[in-house]
Motif scaffolding. Structure first.
Motif, mmCIF file in Angstrom:
data_model
loop_
_atom_site.group_PDB
_atom_site.id
_atom_site.type_symbol
_atom_site.label_atom_id
_atom_site.label_comp_id
_atom_site.label_asym_id
_atom_site.label_seq_id
_atom_site.Cartn_x
_atom_site.Cartn_y
_atom_site.Cartn_z
ATOM 1 N N TYR A 1 0.835 -1.213 0.000
ATOM 2 C CA TYR A 1 0.000 0.000 0.000
ATOM 3 C C TYR A 1 0.868 1.261 0.000
ATOM 4 O O TYR A 1 0.679 2.167 -0.805
ATOM 5 N N ILE A 2 1.896 1.238 0.912
ATOM 6 C CA ILE A 2 2.735 2.449 1.025
ATOM 7 C C ILE A 2 3.521 2.670 -0.267
ATOM 8 O O ILE A 2 3.588 3.769 -0.810
ATOM 9 N N LEU A 3 4.078 1.537 -0.817
ATOM 10 C CA LEU A 3 4.901 1.687 -2.018
ATOM 11 C C LEU A 3 4.084 2.118 -3.235
ATOM 12 O O LEU A 3 4.455 3.044 -3.953
ATOM 13 N N PHE A 4 2.945 1.423 -3.445
ATOM 14 C CA PHE A 4 2.240 1.618 -4.721
ATOM 15 C C PHE A 4 1.078 2.604 -4.643
ATOM 16 O O PHE A 4 0.839 3.338 -5.592
ATOM 17 N N ASP A 5 0.353 2.571 -3.525
ATOM 18 C CA ASP A 5 -0.814 3.466 -3.471
ATOM 19 C C ASP A 5 -0.442 4.855 -2.970
ATOM 20 O O ASP A 5 -1.154 5.807 -3.218
ATOM 21 N N VAL A 6 0.687 4.949 -2.265
ATOM 22 C CA VAL A 6 1.062 6.283 -1.771
ATOM 23 C C VAL A 6 2.224 6.837 -2.601
ATOM 24 O O VAL A 6 2.058 7.800 -3.349
ATOM 25 N N ILE A 7 3.394 6.156 -2.519
ATOM 26 C CA ILE A 7 4.597 6.741 -3.156
ATOM 27 C C ILE A 7 4.467 6.754 -4.684
ATOM 28 O O ILE A 7 4.639 7.784 -5.335
ATOM 29 N N LYS B 1 1.866 9.149 -5.999
ATOM 30 C CA LYS B 1 2.253 10.552 -5.823
ATOM 31 C C LYS B 1 3.273 10.940 -6.895
ATOM 32 O O LYS B 1 3.191 11.999 -7.496
ATOM 33 N N ARG B 2 4.221 10.042 -7.163
ATOM 34 C CA ARG B 2 5.287 10.381 -8.117
ATOM 35 C C ARG B 2 4.796 10.341 -9.550
ATOM 36 O O ARG B 2 5.116 11.198 -10.347
ATOM 37 N N LYS B 3 4.043 9.278 -9.898
ATOM 38 C CA LYS B 3 3.664 9.084 -11.314
ATOM 39 C C LYS B 3 2.263 9.601 -11.634
ATOM 40 O O LYS B 3 1.860 9.610 -12.798
ATOM 41 N N GLN B 4 1.525 9.971 -10.624
ATOM 42 C CA GLN B 4 0.170 10.494 -10.827
ATOM 43 C C GLN B 4 -0.739 9.511 -11.548
ATOM 44 O O GLN B 4 -1.544 9.889 -12.399
ATOM 45 N N ARG B 5 -0.547 8.245 -11.333
ATOM 46 C CA ARG B 5 -1.445 7.251 -11.901
ATOM 47 C C ARG B 5 -1.385 5.972 -11.074
ATOM 48 O O ARG B 5 -0.499 5.829 -10.232
ATOM 49 N N GLU B 6 -2.312 5.079 -11.382
ATOM 50 C CA GLU B 6 -2.427 3.800 -10.671
ATOM 51 C C GLU B 6 -1.192 2.932 -10.936
ATOM 52 O O GLU B 6 -0.708 2.868 -12.071
ATOM 53 N N ALA B 7 -0.650 2.257 -9.908
ATOM 54 C CA ALA B 7 0.482 1.350 -10.136
ATOM 55 C C ALA B 7 -0.014 0.085 -10.828
ATOM 56 O O ALA B 7 -1.108 -0.386 -10.528
ATOM 57 N N PRO B 8 0.773 -0.488 -11.778
ATOM 58 C CA PRO B 8 0.325 -1.695 -12.469
ATOM 59 C C PRO B 8 0.204 -2.885 -11.513
ATOM 60 O O PRO B 8 1.032 -3.030 -10.595
ATOM 61 N N PHE C 1 9.990 -9.192 -17.856
ATOM 62 C CA PHE C 1 10.591 -7.967 -17.315
ATOM 63 C C PHE C 1 10.379 -6.785 -18.264
ATOM 64 O O PHE C 1 10.192 -5.650 -17.829
ATOM 65 N N ALA C 2 10.404 -7.072 -19.603
ATOM 66 C CA ALA C 2 10.111 -5.987 -20.553
ATOM 67 C C ALA C 2 8.682 -5.499 -20.320
ATOM 68 O O ALA C 2 8.407 -4.300 -20.360
ATOM 69 N N GLY C 3 7.770 -6.474 -20.030
ATOM 70 C CA GLY C 3 6.369 -6.115 -19.748
ATOM 71 C C GLY C 3 6.295 -5.199 -18.535
ATOM 72 O O GLY C 3 5.562 -4.216 -18.532
ATOM 73 N N ILE C 4 7.112 -5.520 -17.526
ATOM 74 C CA ILE C 4 7.094 -4.673 -16.321
ATOM 75 C C ILE C 4 7.553 -3.262 -16.668
ATOM 76 O O ILE C 4 6.941 -2.271 -16.294
ATOM 77 N N SER C 5 8.645 -3.174 -17.473
ATOM 78 C CA SER C 5 9.151 -1.826 -17.770
ATOM 79 C C SER C 5 8.138 -1.065 -18.623
ATOM 80 O O SER C 5 7.946 0.139 -18.433
ATOM 81 N N ILE C 6 7.419 -1.762 -19.527
ATOM 82 C CA ILE C 6 6.389 -1.065 -20.325
ATOM 83 C C ILE C 6 5.268 -0.583 -19.403
ATOM 84 O O ILE C 6 4.756 0.522 -19.546
ATOM 85 N N HIS C 7 4.916 -1.441 -18.429
ATOM 86 C CA HIS C 7 3.849 -1.042 -17.506
ATOM 87 C C HIS C 7 4.248 0.177 -16.679
ATOM 88 O O HIS C 7 3.443 1.043 -16.391
ATOM 89 N N ILE C 8 5.538 0.204 -16.279
ATOM 90 C CA ILE C 8 5.958 1.326 -15.424
ATOM 91 C C ILE C 8 6.110 2.607 -16.256
ATOM 92 O O ILE C 8 5.588 3.653 -15.914
ATOM 93 N N GLU C 9 6.815 2.493 -17.392
ATOM 94 C CA GLU C 9 7.073 3.705 -18.182
ATOM 95 C C GLU C 9 5.850 4.165 -18.952
ATOM 96 O O GLU C 9 5.688 5.342 -19.226
#
Ligand code: CMP
Length: 461
Positions: A56-62, A65-72, A126-134
């Motif tokens: 929760y702290i990592l994805f729903d808060v930090i 806040k940083r990316k202004q969108r839902e974490a994958p 892992f490429a999927g993860i980086s696409i999801h993050i970026e």
């Protein structure tokens, strides 16, 4: 957060309390391994609560806040598969006193085997993860990977799927998407398109450029925010090569739009007497030569136009001598409301629709005109701006009658002005009726007023 960690933490704490009571007050009566299982269950509950709280702290808060969108969701899953074993293994070895060396040794070997076997899959993962993050692109954007272009339909942890213009789906492994340069045409981003076309050396750019720009500007899917640019790209062997830069809303439509623009240019050239340049070769095949001369019996067409009944045969032939001939593509605008105009048109072939603005801001069709019908008379006879849009519904061949041709006829023929004033008043009344306006509201709508206006405009007695 409370909702997420509520039940595992409560369960963990309750079990821990039960364990403490049993351990300190009833230790002798208890079967020892069962106490171990109870403690392990309590610690598992607490571990679940801890992992959820960290997630929760990592994805729903930090992250948010940083990316202004839902974490994958993929990231949360990754956190779980890394952190759970880290918490569970000490519980198994410390509380349940199980020897983990066997499990760890086996799992290390298994991991190496699986790692080697799943090398590609893991790469995609892992490429999927980086696409999801970026998130370099989104569902609905168009992307060009290699020489394949399509609209992004889905991005999973392993693959990215696009739908092509052939309505086929291409699925790329994510590692390919991550490795290769991709061109992205975000939806609604006003992506620019360049299209080349030839024009003859004999026609000045000052003529070509505004004509083509106007044709492209009014086409659907061309962004209205940016006026298309038409400019010279190069001087080729048989022609000047121009390029059109136009901005589109949905890039996937550009092949259709390019085709449509080329088609419109053909009609534009045909109307303006411009020949499409091509390298000339002379092949003489006399027996297959096309018959030359007019496509229609224009005299017959004019005879069908009732309004010209007051004219003599000679007067009609006079009109035909000076007439212009034009061909329009289906969908093209022939007359635009508000433009100035000093000619009228008779339909030789095809259909045209007449559109006026409606109350709700759209436009409504007030008439569909067919072979033998005429339009454009209102501006020609009254000097007012064009009062409606006239669009080709089918390929439309027209003859144009200009003011210079009509003027001498009006002077000789008072019936002609009267017939046109009746027709104009009738059409204006119909349009007012369609727009729910009262007929009195318009100054021009009574036939007499229209006739006076015509007389003033042409300075008739
Ligand atoms: P003009 O105003 O010069 O240009 C647009 C033309 O649309 C107009 O002349 C008429 O010829 C035609 N037009 C307008 N309203 C109608 C109608 N109700 N029925 C048929 N033609 C119309």
């Amino acid at each position: 957060m409370i909702k997420k960690i509520g039940w595992p933490s409560t369960l963990g704490v309750v079990l821990l309390l039960v364990w403490a009571v049993l351990r300190f007050f009833f230790a002798e009566e208890m079967y020892q391994p069962s106490l171990g299982y109870l403690l392990a269950a309590a610690l598992v509950g607490i571990s679940v609560a801890v992992v959820r709280a960290v997630s929760y702290i990592l994805f729903d808060v930090i992250f948010q806040k940083r990316k202004q969108r839902e974490a994958p969701a993929l990231l949360r899953f990754m956190l779980s598969i890394v952190v759970y074993p880290l918490l569970l293994l000490p519980i198994i070895s410390g509380v349940l006193k199980k020897d983990l060396s066997g499990i760890l040794a086996t799992s290390a070997v298994v991991s190496v085997i699986i790692g080697l076997a799943l090398q590609d899959t893991l790469g995609n993962f892992f490429a999927g993860i980086s696409i999801h993050i970026e998130q370099p692109f989104h569902i609905g954007d168009s992307i060009l990977v290699g020489n394949l272009i399509g609209k992004v339909e889905s991005v999973t942890w392993r693959t990215t799927s696009i739908r092509t213009n052939n309505n086929t789906i291409i699925t790329f492994p994510n590692s390919k998407v991550a490795r290769e340069p991709i061109e992205i045409f975000p939806y609604g981003n006003l992506n620019r398109r360049v299209l080349q076309f030839p024009a003859p050396y004999s026609v000045p750019p000052e003529k070509i450029i505004p004509l083509v720009r106007e044709v492209v500007r009014t086409m659907p899917n061309v962004a209205s925010e940016r006026t298309p640019i038409v400019r010279i790209a190069s001087f080729a062997d048989s022609s000047i090569t121009y390029e059109i830069l136009y901005w589109v809303i949905d890039y996937m439509w550009t092949p259709d739009m390019d085709a449509k623009i080329r088609e419109r240019i053909w009609y534009l050239y045909s109307r303006n007497g411009i020949e499409i340049p091509y390298p000339h070769r002379q092949i003489i095949t006399p027996e297959r030569a096309l018959p030359e001369g007019p496509r229609f019996d224009y005299e017959d067409i004019l005879n069908r136009v009732e309004i010209f009944d007051p004219l003599t045969l000679e007067e009609k032939q006079e009109i035909l001598k000076g007439m212009g001939r034009y061909l329009y593509a289906p969908g093209e605008t022939v007359l635009r409301r508000g433009d100035a105009g000093s000619s009228m048109f008779v339909i030789c072939e095809g259909k045209a629709e007449v559109r006026v603005p409606s109350n709700n801001g759209d436009s409504q069709v007030v008439a569909v005109l067919e072979k033998g019908a005429f339009f454009g008379e209102m501006a020609l006879f009254t000097g007012e701006p064009r009062m409606a849009n006239v669009n080709a519904v089918e390929e439309l061949e027209l003859i144009e009658i200009r003011k210079e041709q009509i003027e001498p006829l009006l002077n000789r023929n008072s019936e002609l002005a009267e017939a046109f004033s009746n027709k104009i008043a009738e059409r204006q009344a119909r349009n007012a009726e369609q727009a729910n306006r009262s007929i009195e509201q318009s100054a021009l709508m009574q036939p007499k007023r229209v006739l006076n206006r015509i007389k003033n405009f042409f300075k008739l007695k």
